[in-house]
Design an enzyme around this catalytic site. Structure first.
Site, short mmCIF file in Angstrom:
data_model
loop_
_atom_site.label_atom_id
_atom_site.label_comp_id
_atom_site.label_asym_id
_atom_site.label_seq_id
_atom_site.Cartn_x
_atom_site.Cartn_y
_atom_site.Cartn_z
N THR A 126 8.53 47.64 6.00
CA THR A 126 9.19 46.34 5.91
C THR A 126 10.34 46.27 6.90
OG1 THR A 126 10.60 44.99 4.46
CG2 THR A 126 10.54 47.34 4.00
N ASP A 127 10.68 45.06 7.31
CA ASP A 127 11.83 44.89 8.20
C ASP A 127 13.15 45.23 7.50
OD1 ASP A 127 12.10 42.67 6.51
OD2 ASP A 127 12.05 41.18 8.12
N GLU A 128 13.15 45.30 6.18
CA GLU A 128 14.39 45.59 5.45
C GLU A 128 14.91 46.99 5.72
OE1 GLU A 128 14.86 44.13 1.47
OE2 GLU A 128 13.11 42.83 1.67
N TYR A 150 15.76 49.53 -2.70
CA TYR A 150 14.38 49.29 -2.29
C TYR A 150 14.18 49.63 -0.83
CZ TYR A 150 10.67 46.61 -0.10
OH TYR A 150 9.60 46.24 0.68
N LYS A 154 11.87 52.61 1.00
CA LYS A 154 10.83 52.32 1.99
C LYS A 154 11.12 53.03 3.30
CE LYS A 154 7.67 50.07 2.00
NZ LYS A 154 6.24 50.44 1.72
#
Length: 327
Positions: A126-128, A150, A154
């Site tokens: 994810t870009d997060e 989260y 990741k």
């Protein structure tokens, strides 16, 4: 070709499976096996469209179960790993399950792949993991700086996967996507939550000042990007997958209100999320130039189709929303 898809009953994973087994899917597929624990966000109904396909198999299980994972990975040529705890708000309330699933589960799969040797392992990230960016867009070479539990979990899985390539030579390919939207999306995430609230005549809870910015990517474009990486990406490489539509949350909310003929009286401003990242934006030049990726679904069309799907499929989302007590 035998492909193992973890988390294939979830939002993005099920879209990927339906795409693989659909009329435009790749040739030469012998088996697509879904491994899913069926947590609250995993829905068997998401796979109804492919359940009768002779190439489809479903296994109910946990990616942390080393014996099961070892057996399944050994029986497949490639792994596409979606399975994850993915809701930021839930990770803020309790991070343990995120670490166990997103880190330990990923390590379990990687160990199995290392010992049995599938040709390709695609880790869907994810870009997060990049954190927050005030201006510009992240290339794949930027350092990771996650802010939520989260995102940190990741990022840990992401880096673990890449470490197995660098240390052991495992064919690992990582994708990092921007915010997804589309049908079959569990109604705790912002777009399906707001749509279903508006369908029920409820207000929509907007965090803080509503100026947090996200790049929106239709799930169909995302899974097409993942498939390009699986089929043609380079081992050990990371590929950003973006949608090309940046909106702040006020703008997004305005579009959803407009779709329902509602006004700002339907907004309930709520206390901002802890550690709320201000802006995400990925540079997807690499996947465009190497693999020919480009998002095909314009946001106005995709959002209208998404609204229509939730309007027409109450039987799918009402039990989920009631059971999870979201919104």
């Amino acid at each position: 070709m035998r492909i193992l898809v973890t988390g294939g009953a979830g939002f993005i994973g099920s879209h990927y499976v339906r795409t693989l087994l659909g009329p435009d899917g790749p040739g030469g597929l012998d088996t697509v096996t879904v491994l899913d624990k069926l947590t609250y966000a995993g829905n068997p109904a998401n796979l109804d469209g492919v359940r009768d396909d002779a190439r489809f198999e479903f296994v109910h299980g946990d990616i942390r179960d080393a014996e099961l994972v070892g057996k399944l990975v050994a029986e497949h040529d490639q792994v596409v790993h979606f399975a994850a705890e993915s809701h930021v708000d839930r990770s803020i309330l309790g991070a343990a399950e995120f670490v166990l699933t997103n880190v330990v589960g990923t390590q379990t799969l990687l160990d199995a792949a290392l010992h049995s040797g599938p040709t390709t392992f695609v880790y869907v990230s994810t870009d997060e993991v990049y954190g927050s960016i005030a201006e510009g867009s992240w290339p794949e070479t930027d350092p990771l700086s996650p802010n939520s539990p989260y995102a940190a979990s990741k990022a840990a899985g992401d880096l673990l996967a890449l470490s197995y390539h660098r240390t052991h030579g495992l064919d690992v390919r990582v994708t990092r996507c921007s915010n997804n939207y589309g049908t079959h999306h569990f109604p705790e995430k912002v777009i399906p939550l707001f749509i279903t609230n508006l369908l029920d005549g409820l207000k929509v809870p907007l965090y803080g000042d509503g100026l947090n910015v996200r790049d929106w990517l239709h799930v169909d474009d995302h899974v097409r990007g993942i498939e390009l990486v699986r089929a043609g990406g380079r081992s050990g490489e990371v590929y950003n997958i973006g949608g090309g539509t940046e909106l702040n949350n006020r703008e997004l909310t305005g579009l959803l209100l407009e779709a329902f003929g509602a006004d700002e009286s339907s907004i309930a401003y709520v206390e901002d999320r802890k550690g709320h990242d201000r802006r995400y934006s990925v540079d997807w030049t690499k996947i465009k130039e190497e693999l020919g990726y480009h998002p095909r679904k314009d946001f106005a069309t995709g959002l209208a189709e998404t609204v229509a799907w939730y309007r027409d499929n109450r039987a799918w989302w009402e039990p989920l929303k009631a059971g999870a007590r979201v919104g």
